[in-house]
Write a protein that holds these residues in place. Structure first.
Motif, PDB file in Angstrom:
ATOM      1  N   GLY A  35      -0.950  -6.666  -9.850  1.00 51.84           N
ATOM      2  CA  GLY A  35      -1.030  -6.189 -10.549  1.00 51.84           C
ATOM      3  C   GLY A  35      -0.672  -4.935 -11.847  1.00 51.84           C
ATOM      4  O   GLY A  35      -1.148  -5.180 -13.343  1.00 51.84           O
ATOM      5  N   LYS A  36      -1.120  -3.966 -11.088  1.00 51.64           N
ATOM      6  CA  LYS A  36      -0.200  -2.849 -11.807  1.00 51.64           C
ATOM      7  C   LYS A  36       0.651  -2.831 -12.158  1.00 51.64           C
ATOM      8  O   LYS A  36       1.435  -2.362 -13.028  1.00 51.64           O
TER       9      LYS A  36
ATOM     10  N   ASP B 168      -3.312  -9.861  -0.903  1.00 56.29           N
ATOM     11  CA  ASP B 168      -4.135  -8.763  -0.051  1.00 56.29           C
ATOM     12  C   ASP B 168      -2.972  -7.765  -0.774  1.00 56.29           C
ATOM     13  O   ASP B 168      -3.387  -6.896  -0.605  1.00 56.29           O
ATOM     14  N   ASN B 169      -2.455  -8.099  -1.825  1.00 58.98           N
ATOM     15  CA  ASN B 169      -1.390  -7.484  -2.525  1.00 58.98           C
ATOM     16  C   ASN B 169      -1.502  -7.773  -4.132  1.00 58.98           C
ATOM     17  O   ASN B 169      -0.548  -7.386  -4.653  1.00 58.98           O
ATOM     18  N   LEU B 170      -1.900  -8.027  -4.392  1.00 58.25           N
ATOM     19  CA  LEU B 170      -2.760  -8.752  -6.019  1.00 58.25           C
ATOM     20  C   LEU B 170      -3.013  -7.080  -6.547  1.00 58.25           C
ATOM     21  O   LEU B 170      -2.343  -6.803  -7.966  1.00 58.25           O
ATOM     22  N   ASP B 171      -3.730  -5.790  -6.104  1.00 56.73           N
ATOM     23  CA  ASP B 171      -3.170  -4.408  -6.549  1.00 56.73           C
ATOM     24  C   ASP B 171      -2.800  -3.845  -7.060  1.00 56.73           C
ATOM     25  O   ASP B 171      -2.106  -3.197  -7.696  1.00 56.73           O
ATOM     26  N   TYR B 172      -1.596  -4.304  -6.098  1.00 56.17           N
ATOM     27  CA  TYR B 172      -0.145  -3.146  -6.311  1.00 56.17           C
ATOM     28  C   TYR B 172       0.865  -4.226  -7.660  1.00 56.17           C
ATOM     29  O   TYR B 172       0.907  -3.352  -8.526  1.00 56.17           O
TER      30      TYR B 172
ATOM     31  N   ARG C 240     -12.644 -14.498  -2.870  1.00 55.22           N
ATOM     32  CA  ARG C 240     -11.609 -13.882  -3.479  1.00 55.22           C
ATOM     33  C   ARG C 240     -10.760 -15.659  -4.019  1.00 55.22           C
ATOM     34  O   ARG C 240     -10.748 -15.425  -5.220  1.00 55.22           O
TER      35      ARG C 240
ATOM     36  N   ASN D 286       0.485  -4.524 -15.691  1.00 63.08           N
ATOM     37  CA  ASN D 286      -0.408  -3.793 -16.614  1.00 63.08           C
ATOM     38  C   ASN D 286       0.807  -2.711 -17.189  1.00 63.08           C
ATOM     39  O   ASN D 286       0.378  -2.646 -18.207  1.00 63.08           O
TER      40      ASN D 286
ATOM     41  N   GLU E  17       1.144  -1.183  -0.290  1.00 64.83           N
ATOM     42  CA  GLU E  17      -0.232  -0.462   0.208  1.00 64.83           C
ATOM     43  C   GLU E  17       0.883   1.019   0.081  1.00 64.83           C
ATOM     44  O   GLU E  17       1.385   1.500   1.432  1.00 64.83           O
TER      45      GLU E  17
END
Length: 412
Positions: free
Chosen positions: A117-118, A111-115, A159, A121, A58
């Motif tokens: 994933g960025k 828990d850290n998929l968002d980061y 999830r 991408n 985060e």
């Protein structure tokens, strides 16, 4: 099985009691292996340039510098096997810390998929998580999904189920197959069958059948075991080739140890979850038993197996030994094969224990290995101390041997 084969295997029971006595005192070694993994898993994110550590991604800027510090936290197939091994060890030992370890690993990744994933991408392909998003091979999703199934059985997060459904859909609709439904690879050579992929598919498919109640998954798993046997099994020595080339309809050069280990582990995982009244159960047990007979013929005096199973001038290798010990012990424990086979597992365990150091690191594990047409490639493939490719199998072997020892003690 032919009567003379049963007699031959039965003869080894003359040393059974001695082997059992030796093995009873060696199971603490498996906890050394597991505890070493626990001690060396940080659950941290590291900046590879500054070496700063973070509890979470985060607020971090998207950069190639950030990854999980510990290789045990990476989304790599060997960590799926490791998670299954840890959960099995908890079940047999009654110590929840191993199960909690597996749950914590998957929770950290999700828990850290968002980061990550960025990162993906943005074109950054860090080893720690890119395969989660790539999902272009069975390696990317199969074993990790099997481990996630066992975690989901304990911690049923929404999830997790969403990912499991996605992975199952990939295997069902997108993974390459022969016309008869056999799962094959697109790299490094198009439409090539690898023995490794039986484990990268079957344990997950069988678990998905249990989770969803949909028999299509277990039927696909049965199909894979039958078809891999059709393409890769050598009826003259009861071993599996590492690969099959569809373009010239020929097998590869090697009866590689670990690929045979993947096959054995997949076979027992399927039988564990197959309905008792399934019409193919007897056929699948026969396939497993013939394979066990084959590998037993090439067991070294030490109890270990060689990197190339049928080549005694190749080195003794730990991951394949662990896989064979696990598969044989489980087959005996479940009553699929005659208890006389237990001695093969006991001998294998005695050899494997000698490869476990006092600090819990395991010696002589072959590193990751692709397919080659040159047998020297397999001979020369290096080993690496405590290579993660073998650690999950070692845990599975130790847990299953504890069960076997308890079973044999009851029968005395």
């Amino acid at each position: 099985m032919k009567q003379y084969q049963r007699i031959a295997i039965g003869l080894i029971l003359t040393v059974f009691c001695a082997q059992t006595s030796m093995a009873q005192n060696s199971y603490d070694e498996i906890f050394k292996v597991a505890d070493n993994v626990l001690a060396n898993t940080s659950f941290k994110i590291i900046n590879s340039e500054t070496k700063d550590l973070y509890d979470s991604s985060e607020g971090l800027k998207v950069s190639e510098n950030y990854e999980f510090e510990s290789p045990y936290n990476a989304w790599q197939y060997w960590n799926g096997v490791l998670a299954i091994g840890m959960i099995n060890l908890s079940e047999v030992s009654g110590d929840d810390k191993y199960k909690e370890y597996a749950l914590k690993c998957y929770n950290l990744m999700f828990d850290n998929l968002d980061y990550f994933g960025k990162q993906y991408n943005a074109g950054i392909r860090k080893q720690c998580m890119y395969q989660f998003f790539e999902m272009g091979l069975l390696d990317h999703c199969g074993a990790m999904s099997a481990g996630l199934c066992d975690v989901y059985d304990i911690d049923s997060q929404k999830r997790y189920k969403e990912y499991l459904d996605k992975a199952a859909n990939y295997i069902e609709t997108k993974e390459l197959r022969f016309g008869d439904g056999t799962l094959v690879r697109r790299v490094p050579k198009q439409m090539t069958l690898w023995a490794d992929d039986l484990y990268m598919s079957v344990p997950f498919l069988a678990r998905m059948s249990k989770i969803t109640g949909d028999s299509k998954y277990i039927e696909d798993a049965v199909l894979q075991v039958k078809n891999f046997n059709k393409y890769l099994y050598n009826e003259y020595n009861d071993l599996y080739y590492h690969c099959y080339y569809s373009d010239n309809q020929q097998n590869g050069v090697a009866h590689w140890g670990r690929c045979n280990g993947w096959v054995v582990m997949a076979e027992v995982e399927l039988l564990s979850l197959l309905p008792q009244d399934h019409p193919k159960r007897a056929d699948l047990i026969k396939i497993l038993e013939q394979h066990i007979i084959g590998i037993s013929r090439y067991q070294d005096y030490s109890g270990m197996w060689h990197q190339l199973i049928n080549k005694p001038d190749s080195y003794l290798e730990s991951s394949s030994t662990a896989m064979f010990v696990y598969g044989i012990a489980k087959a005996v424990n479940e009553g699929w094969i005659n208890p006389s086979y237990a001695n093969i597992a006991y001998s294998g365990w005695d050899g494997l224990v000698e490869k476990i150091q006092d600090d819990g690191q395991v010696q002589d594990i072959c590193i990751g290995t692709g397919i080659r047409d040159n047998i020297r490639f397999y001979y020369d493939r290096p080993t690496k101390l405590n290579d993660i490719h073998g650690l999950g199998a070692v845990l599975l072997a130790g847990a299953e041997m504890k069960k076997l020892d308890m079973l044999m003690t009851k029968k005395k």
